[in-house]
Design a protein around this motif. Structure first.
Motif, PDB file in Angstrom:
ATOM      1  N   UNK A   1     -96.963 -28.008  40.816  1.00 20.81           N
ATOM      2  CA  UNK A   1     -98.353 -27.578  40.667  1.00 20.81           C
ATOM      3  C   UNK A   1     -98.461 -26.277  39.883  1.00 20.81           C
ATOM      4  N   UNK A   2     -97.469 -25.402  40.046  1.00 18.65           N
ATOM      5  CA  UNK A   2     -97.527 -24.100  39.386  1.00 18.65           C
ATOM      6  C   UNK A   2     -97.379 -24.204  37.873  1.00 18.65           C
ATOM      7  N   UNK A   3     -96.935 -25.358  37.366  1.00 22.92           N
ATOM      8  CA  UNK A   3     -96.718 -25.515  35.932  1.00 22.92           C
ATOM      9  C   UNK A   3     -97.948 -26.040  35.192  1.00 22.92           C
ATOM     10  N   UNK A   4     -98.976 -26.428  35.928  1.00 21.31           N
ATOM     11  CA  UNK A   4    -100.133 -27.047  35.279  1.00 21.31           C
ATOM     12  C   UNK A   4    -100.967 -26.048  34.488  1.00 21.31           C
ATOM     13  N   UNK A   5    -101.157 -24.840  35.015  1.00 15.80           N
ATOM     14  CA  UNK A   5    -101.953 -23.847  34.322  1.00 15.80           C
ATOM     15  C   UNK A   5    -103.425 -24.212  34.280  1.00 15.80           C
ATOM     16  N   UNK A   6    -104.200 -23.468  33.494  1.00 11.26           N
ATOM     17  CA  UNK A   6    -105.642 -23.724  33.423  1.00 11.26           C
ATOM     18  C   UNK A   6    -105.991 -24.793  32.393  1.00 11.26           C
ATOM     19  N   UNK A   7    -105.000 -25.226  31.594  1.00 18.79           N
ATOM     20  CA  UNK A   7    -105.196 -26.322  30.645  1.00 18.79           C
ATOM     21  C   UNK A   7    -104.051 -27.328  30.851  1.00 18.79           C
ATOM     22  N   UNK A   8    -104.121 -28.142  31.903  1.00 14.53           N
ATOM     23  CA  UNK A   8    -102.994 -29.020  32.256  1.00 14.53           C
ATOM     24  C   UNK A   8    -102.575 -29.968  31.143  1.00 14.53           C
ATOM     25  N   UNK A   9    -103.521 -30.477  30.355  1.00 14.47           N
ATOM     26  CA  UNK A   9    -103.157 -31.421  29.288  1.00 14.47           C
ATOM     27  C   UNK A   9    -102.272 -30.763  28.244  1.00 14.47           C
ATOM     28  N   UNK A  10    -102.505 -29.475  27.979  1.00 13.35           N
ATOM     29  CA  UNK A  10    -101.651 -28.762  27.033  1.00 13.35           C
ATOM     30  C   UNK A  10    -100.300 -28.428  27.661  1.00 13.35           C
ATOM     31  N   UNK A  11    -100.310 -27.997  28.922  1.00 16.84           N
ATOM     32  CA  UNK A  11     -99.056 -27.654  29.604  1.00 16.84           C
ATOM     33  C   UNK A  11     -98.131 -28.860  29.698  1.00 16.84           C
ATOM     34  N   UNK A  12     -98.691 -30.021  30.047  1.00 15.46           N
ATOM     35  CA  UNK A  12     -97.876 -31.225  30.188  1.00 15.46           C
ATOM     36  C   UNK A  12     -97.425 -31.757  28.831  1.00 15.46           C
ATOM     37  N   UNK A  13     -98.205 -31.504  27.790  1.00 13.79           N
ATOM     38  CA  UNK A  13     -97.781 -31.877  26.440  1.00 13.79           C
ATOM     39  C   UNK A  13     -96.533 -31.082  26.041  1.00 13.79           C
ATOM     40  N   UNK A  14     -96.513 -29.796  26.350  1.00 11.38           N
ATOM     41  CA  UNK A  14     -95.345 -28.954  26.048  1.00 11.38           C
ATOM     42  C   UNK A  14     -94.128 -29.396  26.854  1.00 11.38           C
ATOM     43  N   UNK A  15     -94.330 -29.752  28.119  1.00 13.26           N
ATOM     44  CA  UNK A  15     -93.214 -30.225  28.933  1.00 13.26           C
ATOM     45  C   UNK A  15     -92.655 -31.540  28.381  1.00 13.26           C
TER      46      UNK A  15
END
Length: 534
Positions: free
Chosen positions: A64-78
């Motif tokens: 959960x801590x990796x989602x950030x305030x823009x989850x779609x961008x965070x998960x794209x980077x992952x």
């Protein structure tokens, strides 16, 4: 003796509080121990089960801590690090995220039957009438019936044509609203509010036969507008509620989301109950009289409630009627408005593209009348602009989450029952292996790529695909194209002085139920047609 009694009472209460605190601490430690044990057992089982790769998880909260305030961008980077099928754990919920057309195809087509279910969330239960709307209802006879009602009574070509005058009338009202704000010589205009009002009025008139401002409940100080309720509803459906992912920490609700969901649900129920009662009274009075004009969705649902009285597989109680009406607003009002806002912002940032669209509008329609819905099929470049904007700025970047009801293999990985599935259309639309210059706004790319909006291409999924594809996609595209064409034909648009010296609008995102522009679009609008046309 009185001071001594008070002291004894304080001492007793203090000991009680200490005792209560000890119990809370013991419960918390026990719960954490259970979760850690479950995680350890899961890790042991994972040695023999091939789960999609992902970053290390934290105890309790997982990723959960990796989602950030823009989850779609965070998960794209992952996904760029771990691959196109990402394996995560959000609290206690196993999750996979697809970030490529190939993985999307396996989820939305190959295994659509096994993965076409919805997770049970607090928002679906409290705000969507216990998951009675088409978006969250489980697959079955009721869900099929509701889809069929939408397909035949709201979004069919016949019904779309019957309500064309509604859409054109509201879009002309949108042009007049912008004109009133900018005047004859041009002034800054914030367009989202007018776009949302036009979208809501279109849906409200098609669904309930009246404008949004005319749908109210109560009297005097208790009057409540549907407009305000929709705003609250859209916000709460899109919030992050901890209890959905870590149920035993549901009491940690610092924003009070669950309470607000329940209160908003009561308000919506009261308003829609008033609308239903009023319509029933009206229909009872007109029995035997000649009915002119098309029935709206509410009439169709009320008729179904009479014929489905004893049908347990396809119930149509007042709760189901409310869910169906509300679902149309959730799916179509704000999303169409924000899509137009993103597209207009991209056009302002790309004057050459704006000029080319102006030329197409002038050549096909001229400057002697406003664009009509029948003109849209002849506006090829407008279609390219809308597609390119939806590629870069998908309103629902994860579509609506799915849940696996059967075990299946995706991308060579074992996906267990109960796993939540997300398709990151934002990442797919910016995939360099699929799109040339993926970060650039280039409508001309669709001249070479024959891609439609029906959900037939896995590298472009603005409305999803398969059983859970958005049933109102045709209405959404019609509204977006007509509103954007009207705003571009009727006005020239420029950045305000408050924008950067380079004349570029701020395209930062804000995540919620939809991905909006973080800073609402405000631009200088100047009329470019004779004023009597507005």
């Amino acid at each position: 003796m009185e001071p001594l009694s008070v002291a004894n009472d304080v001492q007793v209460r203090t000991l009680s509080l200490l005792h209560y605190s000890e119990w809370l601490l013991l419960i918390a430690i026990s719960a954490i121990s259970v979760v850690l044990l479950q995680n350890a057992l899961s890790s042991c089982r994972a040695a023999s089960v091939k789960w999609p790769p992902g970053p290390p998880a934290w105890p309790i909260i997982g990723h959960l801590h990796l989602l950030g305030h823009l989850p779609h961008q965070s998960l794209c980077k992952l996904a760029q690090t771990y691959g196109p099928l990402l394996g995560l754990r959000l609290g206690g919920v196993p999750v996979i995220v697809a970030s490529s057309p190939q993985m999307a195809k396996e989820i939305l087509q190959t295994h659509d039957a096994a993965l076409a279910y919805r997770p049970r969330s607090a928002a679906a239960v409290h705000l969507c009438f216990e998951s009675s709307d088409v978006a969250y209802a489980p697959l079955g006879p009721y869900w099929k019936f509701l889809r069929q009602v939408y397909a035949t009574e709201l979004f069919s070509p016949k019904k779309m044509d019957a309500f064309r005058y509604v859409r054109e009338g509201e879009v002309r009202g949108l042009a007049r609203a912008v004109l009133l704000r900018c005047g004859e010589h041009g002034a800054p205009v914030e367009v989202r509010g007018s776009l949302v009002m036009a979208s809501n009025n279109i849906i409200c008139r098609m669904a309930m036969g009246k404008k949004l401002e005319d749908v109210r409940a109560g009297a005097g100080e208790e009057v409540e507008s549907l407009h305000n309720l929709i705003k609250d509803l859209l916000h709460l459906v899109g919030v992050f509620y901890l209890g959905d992912y870590v149920p035993w920490l549901a009491w940690l609700d610092p924003h009070g989301y669950l309470k607000r969901m329940r209160i908003t649900a009561q308000r919506i129920h009261a308003l829609l109950q008033g609308v239903i009662d009023e319509r029933r009274q009206h229909n009872n009075k007109r029995v035997g009289a000649e009915v002119k004009g098309p029935d709206d969705l509410l009439d169709v649902l009320l008729a179904a409630s009479c014929t489905n009285v004893n049908n347990k597989e396809v119930p149509m109680t007042e709760k189901h009627i409310m869910a169906a009406i509300q679902d149309v607003f959730i799916g179509g009002s704000h999303s169409s408005a924000v899509t137009v806002e993103w597209a207009l912002a991209e056009l302002i940032n790309h004057p050459k593209v704006m000029k080319k669209l102006h030329e197409e509008l002038d050549n096909v329609i001229g400057k002697g009348r406003l664009v009509e819905e029948s003109d849209i099929p002849n506006l090829t470049y407008l279609e390219y602009v809308v597609k390119e904007s939806m590629r870069l700025h998908p309103i629902a970047p994860f579509l609506v989450p799915r849940e696996a009801k059967q075990e299946c293999i995706i991308g060579g990985f074992k996906i267990c029952r109960g796993t939540h599935i997300y398709v990151n259309t934002w990442a797919i639309g910016r995939d360099s292996s699929t799109w040339e210059e993926p970060l650039e706004f280039l409508p001309e790319r669709f001249l070479k790529k024959n891609i439609d909006l029906r959900g037939q291409h896995f590298d472009f999924l603005p409305f999803g695909m398969g059983r859970r594809r958005c049933p109102g996609w045709a209405l959404g595209i019609s509204n977006v194209c007509l509103m954007l064409a009207t705003l571009v034909q009727a006005f020239t648009w420029h950045c305000t002085i408050s924008e950067t010296s380079q004349g570029i609008l701020d395209m930062s995102e804000k995540f919620g139920l939809t991905v909006d522009m973080e800073k609402r679009l405000e631009a200088i609008a100047t009329p470019r047609l004779p004023l009597h046309l507005y």
